[in-house]
Scaffold this active site. Structure first.
Site, mmCIF file in Angstrom:
data_model
loop_
_atom_site.group_PDB
_atom_site.id
_atom_site.type_symbol
_atom_site.label_atom_id
_atom_site.label_comp_id
_atom_site.label_asym_id
_atom_site.label_seq_id
_atom_site.Cartn_x
_atom_site.Cartn_y
_atom_site.Cartn_z
ATOM 1 N N SER A 2 0.794 -1.231 0.000
ATOM 2 C CA SER A 2 0.000 0.000 0.000
ATOM 3 C C SER A 2 0.825 1.278 0.000
ATOM 4 O O SER A 2 0.266 2.374 -0.094
ATOM 5 C CB SER A 2 -0.929 0.002 1.213
ATOM 6 O OG SER A 2 -1.863 -1.054 1.122
ATOM 7 N N HIS A 6 -15.071 -0.074 4.413
ATOM 8 C CA HIS A 6 -14.881 1.274 4.941
ATOM 9 C C HIS A 6 -16.078 2.186 4.691
ATOM 10 O O HIS A 6 -16.114 3.311 5.193
ATOM 11 C CB HIS A 6 -13.653 1.927 4.282
ATOM 12 C CG HIS A 6 -12.346 1.304 4.663
ATOM 13 N ND1 HIS A 6 -11.696 0.383 3.864
ATOM 14 C CD2 HIS A 6 -11.563 1.459 5.758
ATOM 15 C CE1 HIS A 6 -10.563 0.016 4.435
ATOM 16 N NE2 HIS A 6 -10.462 0.650 5.591
ATOM 17 N N CYS A 29 -7.633 2.025 1.781
ATOM 18 C CA CYS A 29 -8.749 1.229 1.269
ATOM 19 C C CYS A 29 -8.401 0.620 -0.088
ATOM 20 O O CYS A 29 -8.097 1.328 -1.052
ATOM 21 C CB CYS A 29 -9.994 2.104 1.131
ATOM 22 S SG CYS A 29 -11.403 1.214 0.422
#
Length: 697
Positions: free
Chosen positions: A327, A369, A382
């Site tokens: 990420s 989320h 996310c």
């Protein structure tokens, strides 16, 4: 018939005598002439040759190894320097009675039985002209005792010189490398007598190797008058050596040591930049070897210990380690989305999973989320937001931005081991695999998995370029700083939006809350990341995915972290990569490591206080832990101790060691298996998601 005797007259006798006298005189004159000519030839034409031979019988010339140039940090503090060294070597070809020689040396130098075993083992393998170390770093008294007895010890070479010293030890091992005795192959290739001079060493790895020409210097010569038996009569004029040039780095050795200590027991790396100039302030790979030990001559047992360690201390993880960035690429992806025209305020609803064809792509938050815009998608890491957006856009629109910020790039640095990973796109896949790019490929790449690979150096450059907004070029040598970097060819407002998202990661309830700084007026902007290294089947997902703490070390996730500070006016940027860190121990996790390293740059006392609180729980500092590990390994391999005493002379440079090559091959095979995983499971993310387990606080 009897011939009457011939009667010679007086005249005839006189004539015969005169002729013989003349012939004899002529012969004598000829021989004399030849002798005079030969003497003239020797005295005039051959004068220089015989003067040299005569001088060599009277005078011994000994080459003096040059003092190696220092390596210093940005403030002039030594990273690699030289200490005075008194040492004794053996030249195998010149030793006449080995047993007698070793017995006398044992008495003079107080050698242990283990020392003698090592010397004998080394002599069996050494070439005749290669010096074999008996002992180094001895006192003047013992050195002088050997010098006085040297006529009785043919083949013994007491040497007074300088030895390489690395004050920071393992903390700088993969930065500096180390020095060692030249190999037989190096000598045979050059026939340079300096290479077999006792005490002389060459760079074997790291900067010591790549900067060998600048660091070596020019040898000197020591001249002593001796008797026919080799006894020293007097010391004559000595030609001094010319030291090598000091090499100044951009590194801050204090930060380098702190970062190495703060990594604790992790297998990981840290890179820190001044993101205004591109100067590299720290380049750490841990665990590592002690370059002082390698330079003195590492034992077989120590080499085996380092080679067998599953944390791969012989690998420079900064430049040789390639990892899915996870990420940490989401801010970069966000920049690509904005440049492609996506509104930062558009929201995507995250339910926890996304079905694409036959595959299900999961978010790291199982329940989702809810609706998120770009800033909050970065903050909460996310996956669904980036899946959906990049599915619409296509990864070919992202790859150019990835290359712009440093991924897939090789940098102009004096480091010989750079591996530069992969920034995939449709053209790349067509060339490599002869197949078309798919939606699953885009989704996996959108969360830094699948084909995407980067090294920690590239991740740090990415953080520095996003933080500064400039195409900074990394520098390691202080006289080769690339100043005046051009601005990134992106909209400055888009950079501001991405930075705001990274600020929220730490300070706005995002996944990196544990990295919040406690320095007044300084806030950190960052992005956490997790890269999975194993496949998770659907059956395991239904039954409950195993936590990292329940898995063997090699199957745990990598933990990553990129950051810059101050968030509102970035000055420093960093990347931390923990191999198989797995987010299992909070004070050994990447966010808190990143926080403390960045704190050191603004408040050293506060950073040291934080380290002092946790370091004892890991077993002490680096030297203490390494000593304990070595003692435990020796105890576990007691039966092999005698064989392991010999010096390891056949070992390659650490970065080219078989253990490093084995890890590299395994990772390459894993990367090559990715296409099959995608085809068979609907995508890597279809089975793994992005398990970004950073916590807000």
């Amino acid at each position: 018939m009897t011939r009457a005797p011939r009667i010679a007259t007086e005249a005839q006798q006189g004539y015969t005598f005169s002729r013989r006298a003349w012939l004899l005189g002529t012969a004598q004159l000829g021989v004399g002439g030849l002798l005079v000519a030969r003497m003239g030839w020797l005295a005039i034409a051959e004068n220089e040759r015989y003067s040299t031979l005569s001088e060599s019988n009277r005078v011994n010339n000994t080459m003096i190894p040059p003092r190696r140039g220092w390596i210093v940090d940005r403030a002039g503090h030594p990273i690699a320097d030289n200490r005075t060294d008194f040492r004794v070597d053996l030249i195998p070809d010149r030793v006449e009675d080995l047993d007698r020689t070793l017995a006398l040396l044992q008495k003079l130098l107080d050698l242990t039985p283990e020392d003698l075993l090592r010397v004998r083992a080394d002599l069996k393998k050494a070439a005749g002209f290669q010096p074999v170390q008996v002992v180094d770093n001895i006192s003047w008294e013992r050195f002088a005792a050997v010098q006085v007895r040297q006529p009785e010890l043919p083949g013994v070479a007491p040497t007074r010189g300088f030895a390489r010293n690395y004050p920071a030890g393992a903390a700088v091992a993969h930065l500096t490398g180390y020095v060692g005795t030249a190999t037989a192959e190096q000598y045979k290739a050059t026939k340079d007598p300096l290479l077999v001079t006792p005490g002389f060493k060459v760079g074997k790895d790291g900067l010591e190797k790549t900067l060998e020409k600048q660091l070596r210097g020019t040898p000197g010569a020591k001249r002593v008058e001796v008797t026919a038996r080799g006894k020293v009569v007097a010391e004559l004029a000595t030609r001094p050596d010319i030291p090598g040039k000091t090499q100044k780095l951009t590194i801050d050795v204090g930060l380098q040591e702190y970062a190495a200590r703060r990594l604790g027991t992790n297998s990981g790396s840290v890179v820190v930049f001044d993101c205004q100039t591109g100067e590299m302030l720290a380049m750490v790979s841990m665990p590592a070897y002690d370059p002082n030990s390698f330079s003195a001559g590492i034992s077989h047992l120590e080499w085996q210990m380092l080679s067998a360690n599953d944390h791969v201390p012989l690998m420079n993880k900064v430049t040789q380690g390639l990892y899915p960035p996870g990420s940490t690429v989401k801010p970069m992806n966000g920049l690509a989305l904005l440049e492609a025209g996506v509104s930062p305020d558009e929201r995507i609803f995250c339910s926890g999973s996304l079905r694409v064809g036959n595959g299900i792509f999961h978010c790291h938050k199982k329940r989702g989320h809810g609706p998120l815009d770009l800033r909050n998608a970065i903050a909460q890491s996310c996956d669904i937001y980036f899946y959906e957006m990049i599915r619409r856009l296509g990864y070919d629109r992202v790859a150019p931005i990835a290359r712009m910020v440093g991924l897939g790039q090789k940098f102009d640095l004096p480091l010989a081991t750079q591996r530069y990973g992969t920034v995939p796109d449709s053209a790349w896949k067509s060339r490599k695999y002869k197949s078309n790019w798919t939606v699953a490929d885009s989704l996996n790449a959108s969360i830094g998995q699948g084909y995407v690979l980067a090294n920690p150096l590239q991740l740090a450059v990415m953080a520095a370029r996003i933080g500064s907004g400039r195409m900074i070029q990394p520098s390691l040598l202080a006289d080769h700083v690339h100043s005046g970097a051009a601005a990134l060819t992106v909209n400055p407002d888009h950079l501001r939006i991405v930075r705001e998202g990274m600020w929220k990661v730490v300070n706005g309830g995002g996944t990196g809350g544990a990295s919040r700084m406690y320095v007044p007026g300084i806030q950190l902007a960052a992005k956490t990341g997790t890269a999975q290294v194993r496949r998770i089947t659907m059956a395991e997902r239904r039954g409950g995915v195993l936590k990292n703490a329940s898995l063997p070390f090699k199957l745990r996730d990598h933990a990553l972290f990129v950051c810059f500070a101050p968030a509102d006016n970035p000055r420093y940027a960093a990347a931390i990569v923990l191999e198989h860190g797995g987010h299992t121990v909070r004070n050994l996790d990447s966010p808190m490591i990143g926080r403390d390293i960045m704190t050191w740059l603004f408040d050293r006392d506060l950073a040291m206080k934080s380290l002092a609180e946790v370091e004892p729980t890991w077993g002490g500092d680096i030297r203490t832990r390494m000593a304990a590990e070595a003692a435990a390994y020796r105890a576990a391999n007691a039966a092999e101790t005698e064989a392991g005493l010999g010096t390891e002379t056949d070992a390659p440079a650490p970065t080219a060691a078989p253990a490093v090559e084995a890890v590299t091959r395994a990772r390459n095979a894993n990367a090559d298996a990715t296409p099959g995983d995608i085809a068979n499971t609907g995508g890597v993310a279809g089975t793994t998601g992005s398990p970004d387990t950073g916590t807000p606080d």
